[in-house]
Design a protein around this motif. Sequence first.
Motif: not given
Length: 171
Positions: A138-143, A145-168
């Motif tokens: 709640v304090i971190s702005g999760v509204n 699920t799932p909500s992701f944070f990458v290196n401490g910053k909220k990631f505005n995307g889903g798991a597939m976006d996350l996988l693509e980001l990591v692959r890139e």
Amino acid sequence: MSLKPSVNSNDHIQGNANAELVIVEYGDYQCPYCGAAYPVLKELMREFGNQVQFVFRNFPLSEMHQYARPAALAAEAANIQGKFWEMHDAIYENQQQLNENLLTEIAEKLSLNMPQFKEDLQSSKLAEKVDSDFESGVISGVNGTPSFFVNGKKFNGGAMDLLELVRENAI
């Protein structure tokens, strides 16, 4: 929004604890979107586990999902016996059948000490851990699920976006 508190010793961590890439998921065990994200996150860890620190925090949406909190407590109870990730994975892999009986069945399949497991489920310490995870979300702005944070910053995307980001950005 940024992650509060930072990843710490109270967290459930998978992968490389010293990785530069830290992914935190706030998840609800009964949420269908978390269920859909689960195999994608497993793939991410299969491909990049040695380069990623993956953290799971509980964010049970109890008003919508009656078994989300019992499942979170079951995973925390399994953690006491060193089987958090096994319980976490088994709950998501059987999400369609999620109920109180399933949680007991999984605990038995994981060869947990059942009297201890049942006692730990009632522990106020485990309830506090789930509540603490939820409050940090709640304090971190999760509204949702799932909500992701990458290196401490909220990631505005889903798991597939996350996988693509990591692959890139793969090393």
